[in-house]
Design an enzyme around this catalytic site. Structure first.
Site, PDB file in Angstrom:
ATOM      1  N   ARG A 275       2.399   4.954   3.544  1.00  0.00           N
ATOM      2  CA  ARG A 275       2.746   6.348   3.887  1.00  0.00           C
ATOM      3  C   ARG A 275       3.219   6.594   5.150  1.00  0.00           C
ATOM      4  O   ARG A 275       4.297   7.327   5.462  1.00  0.00           O
ATOM      5  CB  ARG A 275       1.563   7.239   3.282  1.00  0.00           C
ATOM      6  CG  ARG A 275       2.121   8.814   3.148  1.00  0.00           C
ATOM      7  CD  ARG A 275       1.292   9.562   2.567  1.00  0.00           C
ATOM      8  NE  ARG A 275       1.313   9.636   1.166  1.00  0.00           N
ATOM      9  CZ  ARG A 275       0.203   9.282   0.456  1.00  0.00           C
ATOM     10  NH1 ARG A 275      -1.022   9.012   1.003  1.00  0.00           N
ATOM     11  NH2 ARG A 275       0.228   9.100  -0.792  1.00  0.00           N
ATOM     12  N   ALA A 276       2.501   5.863   5.896  1.00  0.00           N
ATOM     13  CA  ALA A 276       2.756   6.360   7.580  1.00  0.00           C
ATOM     14  C   ALA A 276       3.916   5.959   7.943  1.00  0.00           C
ATOM     15  O   ALA A 276       4.921   6.537   8.754  1.00  0.00           O
ATOM     16  CB  ALA A 276       1.637   5.675   8.561  1.00  0.00           C
TER      17      ALA A 276
END
Length: 680
Positions: A275-276
């Site tokens: 997700r980062a």
């Protein structure tokens, strides 16, 4: 409706404003978490953002804000016929910390569902926030069951309400904005990761800036409408810039070079999951659009990393959020194009300073960073016997004198489960048994107020004897309000864990105190995971003090523990009496939260007349009030006096040694016995 404070009138707080504006440009960034001390315009800025958001087009009369271009096929108010949409301002919906589950997700009329087969649904805050902003002030204080619902909605973009086989689903896509004061506790990692960006805010220390803050606030309070009118031109210009950036966003190019920098940065800082990487890519693209550019640059990637990674690189609750900017610059240089590396190699200034990476091209500064990724300076003493002459077991003659410098805590470990006996009714958590809104069903009662958890079989049993008198005809069951039964459930609660730590000279042997601090740190980590409040009382010399009043911030407790000095006599009675005072006050403040007293000591009591007898009387005060207690026995050496066990008996609790506190100690013993049996 009151006039909101203008967004453009906020003084300073460049990082806060930039984080919010990037989400206004690209809602796909995923929201923002604002961390900072009280009184730093966190809530003011979030509420002011709503006036800058573009209007949304909705289906007329739809309570779920369906888009007329692509309405939700599962909308409870649908299906929607083709019709022209109506425009309205994007909503900012505030979720109160103490909201109920029904207020958040909506409520089903169970009585009508059973008797008429009708899905009568009253929408909640998630429906109101669809295609708008969901704002949670003090998000770190949100109850666990509401956090779980938020996580589900944020992950799926929809909200599901299910009651005894009757279900309703509706779309729930929103911009999640949260504010919090870290001193009051941290967020669960799962919810922390759902925020796209995070910014740290603090009050300015510049006199002129503080004067301007006060001047503007007083002017707004005296005449909100007039003050807003004076900033109308700036607000309009900012709104137009947001619209232009939104229009430019689809044309922004994210090249392979900067994409490689994004991936290398996330890998270098060891963030969990992917997700980062996605959030960084979206943030860098939004930064380029905000600056009016059609291509993402390395400066955009750097700024995106400073906004998207600090809250994701936390490895445990005691790690401060932040990035090592030197490491970030090095990673970006190594992953960047070859010409950038040659340029950096030929730079005459090897240390460009903290601002050398630029400002991202879109305004706003670099978020203030903690030293969470920097290696701390080595301690003066590593606690080994050769360097710590005071480490001989108990050495009372040497260690009971002058105050000694704090020692570092040993490596934390997973502890055994410590719980309060009986059945409580406190705040939801993960420690002791309690009657809660969630958990396994144990019985049924008549509902007091709105029905939230139906006990179906008990409801049918209550209604069955009255079917003939109610004139039942046909297959349906005639149900009245008096027939409904609320399910009672048993789950887990969070407790107040009050640590009473002996910091006297008898505990001052450096290896020993390091082990003690490691044990308390382990218990603090366990308290964080079980959603407890914690407090810290220490005693040494002639008195005891409250090192940390009860709080939800285990980080603060860990910091106080780390700086705890040792030395002097052992006023055990003073420590127990101080703990008694703390618990008495907390019972008045939060009577439903049961306490667990954890006394960390070797059991010795010195100083003053009859110190042992006085400590016994203080311990019996806790026993008389039924306070659950555990004594962590820190006595070491070949000769043991068993004083901690005697203290545990006076308290009416149990005693465990440091070794027994480890969760794997019993498993390890069984493994050793099995191995010995096989060898024989």
């Amino acid at each position: 409706m009151s006039t909101p404070y203008p967004f453009t009138a906020i003084v300073g707080q460049d990082d806060l404003r930039l984080g919010l504006l990037l989400n206004a440009v690209s809602p796909a960034v995923g929201g923002v978490l604002v961390r900072g001390e009280k009184g730093t315009a966190k809530s003011t800025a979030v509420r002011a953002l709503a006036a800058l958001m573009p209007e949304v087009s909705v289906v007329p009369g739809c309570r779920f804000s369906c888009d007329p271009v692509s309405p939700d096929p599962a909308c409870p108010d649908g299906p929607h016929a083709e019709a022209a949409g109506v425009s309205r301002a994007a909503r900012t919906v505030e979720l109160p910390v103490g909201a109920s589950e029904d207020r958040l997700v909506g409520a089903l009329d169970i009585e009508r569902a059973l008797s008429e087969g009708v899905k009568a649904f009253e929408p909640g805050l998630l429906a109101d926030a669809h295609r708008g902003i969901l704002y949670v002030d003090e998000v770190n204080l949100l109850h666990d069951h509401l956090v779980d619902l938020l996580l589900d909605a944020a992950a799926m973009g929809a909200s599901y309400v299910e009651r005894e086989g009757v279900s309703v689903r509706h779309a729930a896509r929103f911009l999640l904005v949260g504010t919090m004061n870290p001193e009051e506790g941290e967020l669960r990692p799962q919810l922390l990761d759902r925020f796209g960006l995070t910014v740290e805010v603090a009050a300015s220390r510049d006199t002129d800036e503080r004067v301007e803050v006060v001047r503007r606030r007083l002017a707004y309070d005296d005449d909100p409408e007039g003050f807003a009118a004076r900033w109308a031109e700036e607000e309009t210009a900012l709104r137009e810039r947001i619209g232009a950036a939104r229009a430019l966003l689809p044309r922004v190019v994210l090249g392979d070079g900067v994409l490689r920098q994004i991936a290398a940065t996330c890998a270098a800082f060891e963030v969990d999951g992917m997700r980062a990487d996605i959030v960084m890519a979206r943030t860098a693209t939004a930064l380029a659009a905000w600056a009016g550019r059609e291509e993402v640059t390395a400066d955009d990637v750097r700024q995106a990393a400073l906004l998207a990674l600090p809250h994701r690189r936390r490895r445990n609750p005691f790690d401060a959020p932040g990035l090592d900017e030197d490491k970030l610059d090095q990673t970006l240089d190594e992953a960047g194009p070859q010409e950038n590396q040659e340029k950096n190699d030929g730079d005459d200034d090897p240390d460009p300073g903290p601002d050398g990476g630029g400002d991202g091209g879109g305004g706003g500064g670099v978020p203030p960073q903690a030293d969470g990724d920097r290696t701390p300076p080595p301690a003066e003493d590593d606690g080994t016997p050769s360097q710590a002459p005071d480490s001989a077991p108990d050495a009372p003659g040497r260690s009971a004198g002058a105050e000694q410098q704090p020692v570092a805590a040993a490596e934390p470990f997973r502890t055994k489960m410590l719980s309060v006996p009986g059945l409580g009714e406190g705040a939801a958590g993960r420690r002791s048994r309690a009657r809660t809104a969630h958990g396994r069903t144990t019985g049924a009662v008549r509902p007091q107020g709105a029905l939230t958890k139906l006990h179906l079989s008990a409801t049918v049993q209550a209604a069955a004897p009255h079917q003939r008198s109610r004139g039942r005809s046909g297959r349906g069951l005639v149900v009245r309000r008096d027939d409904l039964r609320q399910a009672t459930r048993e789950g887990r609660e969070g407790n107040l864990v009050l640590f009473v730590v002996d910091a006297s000279g008898s505990m001052a042997a450096r290896q020993r105190m390091s082990a003690v601090k490691g044990a308390v740190l382990s218990l603090l980590l366990d308290a964080y995971q079980r959603r407890d409040k914690v407090g810290l009382v220490t005693f040494r010399g002639k008195e005891a003090e409250v090192a940390l009043p009860p709080t939800s911030s285990v980080d603060a407790a860990a910091a106080r523990l780390e700086s705890l000095p040792t030395g002097g006599r052992t006023p055990l009675a003073a420590g127990l009496l101080k703990a008694h005072d703390v618990l008495r006050v907390e019972r008045l403040r939060d009577p439903s939260r049961r306490p667990l007293l954890v006394v960390v000591t070797d059991g010795r009591a010195t100083g003053g007349p009859e110190p042992v007898a006085l400590a016994g009387r203080a311990a019996r005060l806790h026993q008389a009030e039924g306070t659950a207690s555990v004594v962590v026995d820190c006595e070491s050496g070949y000769v043991r006096l068993g004083l901690a066990g005697e203290l545990a008996r006076e308290l009416g609790g149990t005693a465990v040694t440091l070794d027994e506190l480890r969760a794997d100690s019993i498993a390890g013993l069984v493994k050793d016995v099995t191995a010995a049996g096989r060898a024989a």
